[in-house]
Write an enzyme that holds these catalytic residues in place. Structure first.
Site, PDB file in Angstrom:
ATOM      1  N   ARG A 104       0.845  -1.190   0.000  1.00  0.00           N
ATOM      2  CA  ARG A 104       0.000   0.000   0.000  1.00  0.00           C
ATOM      3  C   ARG A 104       0.876   1.235   0.000  1.00  0.00           C
ATOM      4  O   ARG A 104       1.768   1.354   0.828  1.00  0.00           O
ATOM      5  CB  ARG A 104      -0.804   0.015   1.309  1.00  0.00           C
ATOM      6  N   THR A 108      -1.137   7.564  -0.544  1.00  0.00           N
ATOM      7  CA  THR A 108      -2.451   7.458  -1.211  1.00  0.00           C
ATOM      8  C   THR A 108      -3.270   6.276  -0.698  1.00  0.00           C
ATOM      9  O   THR A 108      -4.470   6.203  -0.931  1.00  0.00           O
ATOM     10  CB  THR A 108      -2.271   7.259  -2.722  1.00  0.00           C
ATOM     11  N   ASP A 200       0.823  -2.382  12.120  1.00  0.00           N
ATOM     12  CA  ASP A 200       1.211  -2.872  10.792  1.00  0.00           C
ATOM     13  C   ASP A 200       1.532  -4.363  10.882  1.00  0.00           C
ATOM     14  O   ASP A 200       2.534  -4.763  11.484  1.00  0.00           O
ATOM     15  CB  ASP A 200       2.435  -2.083  10.299  1.00  0.00           C
ATOM     16  N   ASP A 203       5.019  -5.589   9.450  1.00  0.00           N
ATOM     17  CA  ASP A 203       6.146  -5.199  10.305  1.00  0.00           C
ATOM     18  C   ASP A 203       6.176  -6.036  11.586  1.00  0.00           C
ATOM     19  O   ASP A 203       7.255  -6.403  12.072  1.00  0.00           O
ATOM     20  CB  ASP A 203       6.054  -3.711  10.667  1.00  0.00           C
TER      21      ASP A 203
HETATM   22  C1  PRP Z   1      -1.128  -4.477   4.605  1.00  0.00           C
HETATM   23  C2  PRP Z   1      -1.968  -5.714   4.811  1.00  0.00           C
HETATM   24  C3  PRP Z   1      -2.826  -5.716   3.581  1.00  0.00           C
HETATM   25  C4  PRP Z   1      -3.053  -4.251   3.320  1.00  0.00           C
HETATM   26  C5  PRP Z   1      -4.420  -3.869   3.791  1.00  0.00           C
HETATM   27  O1  PRP Z   1      -0.075  -4.732   3.747  1.00  0.00           O
HETATM   28  O2  PRP Z   1      -1.224  -6.884   4.991  1.00  0.00           O
HETATM   29  O3  PRP Z   1      -2.220  -6.333   2.468  1.00  0.00           O
HETATM   30  O4  PRP Z   1      -2.056  -3.548   4.071  1.00  0.00           O
HETATM   31  O5  PRP Z   1      -4.714  -2.558   3.467  1.00  0.00           O
HETATM   32  P1  PRP Z   1      -5.852  -2.174   2.424  1.00  0.00           P
HETATM   33  O6  PRP Z   1      -7.047  -3.022   2.741  1.00  0.00           O
HETATM   34  O7  PRP Z   1      -6.088  -0.709   2.698  1.00  0.00           O
HETATM   35  O8  PRP Z   1      -5.328  -2.410   1.048  1.00  0.00           O
HETATM   36  P2  PRP Z   1       1.032  -3.614   3.404  1.00  0.00           P
HETATM   37  O9  PRP Z   1       0.615  -2.808   2.231  1.00  0.00           O
HETATM   38  O10 PRP Z   1       1.366  -2.860   4.660  1.00  0.00           O
HETATM   39  O11 PRP Z   1       2.258  -4.487   2.918  1.00  0.00           O
HETATM   40  P3  PRP Z   1       3.173  -5.517   3.737  1.00  0.00           P
HETATM   41  O12 PRP Z   1       2.313  -6.725   4.042  1.00  0.00           O
HETATM   42  O13 PRP Z   1       4.251  -5.820   2.771  1.00  0.00           O
HETATM   43  O14 PRP Z   1       3.642  -4.848   4.986  1.00  0.00           O
HETATM   44  N1  URA Z   2      -2.291  -2.639   7.040  1.00  0.00           N
HETATM   45  C1  URA Z   2      -1.926  -3.058   8.273  1.00  0.00           C
HETATM   46  O1  URA Z   2      -0.974  -3.844   8.421  1.00  0.00           O
HETATM   47  N2  URA Z   2      -2.611  -2.595   9.318  1.00  0.00           N
HETATM   48  C2  URA Z   2      -3.661  -1.744   9.196  1.00  0.00           C
HETATM   49  O2  URA Z   2      -4.263  -1.372  10.216  1.00  0.00           O
HETATM   50  C3  URA Z   2      -4.011  -1.319   7.913  1.00  0.00           C
HETATM   51  C4  URA Z   2      -3.320  -1.790   6.845  1.00  0.00           C
END
Ligand code: PRP
Ligand code: URA
Length: 209
Positions: A104, A108, A200, A203
């Site tokens: 994400r 944005t 997150d 993370d």
């Molecule tokens: C997080 C999570 C989802 C997404 C959810 O991933 O694991 O994939 O955000 O958010 P959304 O419903 O608003 O799209 P992130 O983009 O942080 O990537 P990561 O798993 O690599 O940390």
């Molecule tokens: N992605 C995450 O990992 N946590 C949130 O709360 C939203 C998006």
């Protein structure tokens, strides 16, 4: 009949509460995510088809139910979805595994796809699509789009925590998939993080940041 299931089992709720606690470290966080995925998978797979197979017990022969060779694929949304794979595979060890890479944009909140590798014959498979967090719904919607473009229409999305905004968006965009949520939280904050949420997920699973 497609459905949305909010899992209310006390074991799942308890483990999600431990995940939320900011004091829960990487090791325990990972273990909990995997355990929750297994418990959720048990529910999500309750409609797998079975067939009667003859088995010789020490007492007699009997026709007993066995899984009817349904082709399964587990396709986590990277990164955080990876944490749920082992728990699901502990239930269905011969399932194939694909990967969809998505992050994400921090400003944005739009999803960006960077990787997609799916098992062969995906169009014939039941796809389990795990990601711990359903926030705006953008990542899940795009991942389902990918899988459908490859010809698969039998999809179950699994998340540990959903925001009402993301759940509504996913239901509206893809009304034909089953959705399983461990918990439905309150709302998204100004950074599109789930409240109360767990922070997150990626993370916390991988110990980054
Ligand atoms: C997080 C999570 C989802 C997404 C959810 O991933 O694991 O994939 O955000 O958010 P959304 O419903 O608003 O799209 P992130 O983009 O942080 O990537 P990561 O798993 O690599 O940390
Ligand atoms: N992605 C995450 O990992 N946590 C949130 O709360 C939203 C998006």
């Amino acid at each position: 009949m497609e459905k949305t299931v909010i899992l209310e089992h006390p074991l799942i709720q308890h483990k999600i509460s431990l995940l939320r606690d900011e004091r829960t470290g990487t090791r325990d966080f990972r273990i909990l995510v995997s355990e929750i995925a297994m418990l959720m998978g048990y529910e999500a797979l309750r409609d797998l088809p079975t067939e009667l197979v003859e088995v010789k017990t020490p007492i007699t022969t009997a026709k007993v139910p066995m899984l009817s060779g349904k082709k399964l694929a587990v396709v986590p949304i990277l990164r955080a979805g990876l944490g749920m794979v082992d728990g699901i595979l502990s239930l269905v060890p011969s399932a194939k595994v694909g990967h969809i890479g998505m992050y994400r944009d921090e400003e944005t909140h739009q999803p960006h796809a960077y990787f997609c590798k799916l098992p062969k014959e995906i169009e014939d498979r039941l796809v389990i699509l795990p990601d711990p967090m359903l926030a705006t719904g953008g990542s899940a919607i795009e991942a389902v789009d990918f899988i459908k473009q490859k010809g698969c229409n039998n999809i179950k999305f699994m998340c540990i925590i959903a925001a009402p905004e993301g759940l509504k968006a996913l239901q509206e965009k893809h009304p034909d998939i089953d959705i399983y949520c461990g918990c439905l939280d309150d709302h998204l904050n100004e950074n599109a993080y789930i409240v109360p949420g767990l922070g997150d997920a990626g993370d916390r699973i991988f110990g980054t940041k």
